[in-house]
Design a protein around this motif. Sequence first.
Motif, PDB file in Angstrom:
ATOM      1  N   VAL A 157       0.825  -1.295   0.057  1.00 35.48           N
ATOM      2  CA  VAL A 157      -0.046   0.100   0.088  1.00 35.48           C
ATOM      3  C   VAL A 157       0.891   1.130  -0.201  1.00 35.48           C
ATOM      4  N   GLY A 158       1.844   1.297   0.748  1.00 34.28           N
ATOM      5  CA  GLY A 158       2.987   2.440   0.836  1.00 34.28           C
ATOM      6  C   GLY A 158       3.332   2.510  -0.356  1.00 34.28           C
ATOM      7  N   THR A 159       3.773   1.664  -1.153  1.00 31.36           N
ATOM      8  CA  THR A 159       4.404   1.835  -2.698  1.00 31.36           C
ATOM      9  C   THR A 159       3.515   2.282  -3.669  1.00 31.36           C
ATOM     10  N   LEU A 160       2.168   2.001  -3.504  1.00 33.91           N
ATOM     11  CA  LEU A 160       1.171   2.271  -4.396  1.00 33.91           C
ATOM     12  C   LEU A 160       0.984   3.923  -4.193  1.00 33.91           C
ATOM     13  N   VAL A 161       0.593   4.125  -2.925  1.00 31.98           N
ATOM     14  CA  VAL A 161       0.477   5.569  -2.677  1.00 31.98           C
ATOM     15  C   VAL A 161       1.729   6.535  -3.132  1.00 31.98           C
ATOM     16  N   HIS A 162       2.827   6.163  -2.676  1.00 34.87           N
ATOM     17  CA  HIS A 162       4.067   6.829  -3.117  1.00 34.87           C
ATOM     18  C   HIS A 162       4.256   6.765  -4.479  1.00 34.87           C
ATOM     19  N   SER A 163       3.946   5.849  -5.349  1.00 41.88           N
ATOM     20  CA  SER A 163       3.957   5.850  -6.759  1.00 41.88           C
ATOM     21  C   SER A 163       3.058   6.900  -7.227  1.00 41.88           C
ATOM     22  N   MET A 164       1.842   6.679  -6.916  1.00 40.90           N
ATOM     23  CA  MET A 164       0.726   7.615  -7.225  1.00 40.90           C
ATOM     24  C   MET A 164       1.150   9.216  -7.124  1.00 40.90           C
ATOM     25  N   VAL A 165       1.741   9.473  -5.830  1.00 37.13           N
ATOM     26  CA  VAL A 165       2.049  10.797  -5.774  1.00 37.13           C
ATOM     27  C   VAL A 165       3.186  11.424  -6.488  1.00 37.13           C
ATOM     28  N   ASP A 166       4.111  10.447  -6.942  1.00 35.23           N
ATOM     29  CA  ASP A 166       5.419  10.727  -7.585  1.00 35.23           C
ATOM     30  C   ASP A 166       4.857  10.959  -8.916  1.00 35.23           C
ATOM     31  N   PHE A 167       3.812  10.274  -9.740  1.00 35.70           N
ATOM     32  CA  PHE A 167       3.199  10.475 -11.059  1.00 35.70           C
ATOM     33  C   PHE A 167       2.649  11.467 -11.222  1.00 35.70           C
ATOM     34  N   PHE A 168       1.825  12.039  -9.879  1.00 38.89           N
ATOM     35  CA  PHE A 168       1.188  13.179 -10.049  1.00 38.89           C
ATOM     36  C   PHE A 168       2.441  14.653 -10.274  1.00 38.89           C
ATOM     37  N   ILE A 169       3.388  14.520  -9.274  1.00 40.20           N
ATOM     38  CA  ILE A 169       4.262  15.517  -9.453  1.00 40.20           C
ATOM     39  C   ILE A 169       5.095  15.484 -10.866  1.00 40.20           C
ATOM     40  N   ALA A 170       5.198  14.321 -11.363  1.00 39.13           N
ATOM     41  CA  ALA A 170       5.876  14.169 -12.739  1.00 39.13           C
ATOM     42  C   ALA A 170       5.010  14.683 -13.719  1.00 39.13           C
TER      43      ALA A 170
END
Length: 190
Positions: A157-170
């Motif tokens: 779950v941590g990776t899923l959320v972290h990945s989505m946040v970083d995708f949004f930033i990118a």
Amino acid sequence: MFFIKRTNTLKLTITALLTAIAIMIPMVMPVRVVIPPMSFTLASHVAIFFAMFLSPKIAVLVSLGSAAGFLLAGLPIVITLRALSHVVFALIGAFYLQNRKEDVLSSPLKSQIFSFWIGLVHALAEVFVVSLFFLGILSGGDYDQGFFYVVFLLVGVGTLVHSMVDFFIAQIIWKSLGKRMNQIARKVTA
């Protein structure tokens, strides 16, 4: 007669810059939360997502650079191998985006669906790596908490959320660069 393949200087330069960013982020980023085997380094996937917007080859090279950055930062081997697993989601995502990037990035709904989908692939790859340590197949993992908490909640779950946040930033950075970035992307993928 020898034929010399002409090197695409722009592609090489963009790849080198993104790789340098991917290496530096885990080494210098001040916002990092480490709860072994999990580490959350803000923006650690942004260069990888940028590379995915450009090409599969660039995505793989930048992912490898990111793993090197985590290794050079002196983080535990489980975290470094989790970073190495980024090659999986970067390659899958880059192939998917090859002919769909404009469509995905222009629609908020499609970008969120893609972000969730690629975040899930990202999380599954990291869950696999951490499971190898948790189950003792690879040494270096000594976890007091249960498998569900460590592997599925912290890492999955941590990776899923972290990945989505970083995708949004990118995505925000990519869009803020506007038409110029799309012109560069067309030249790099040509």
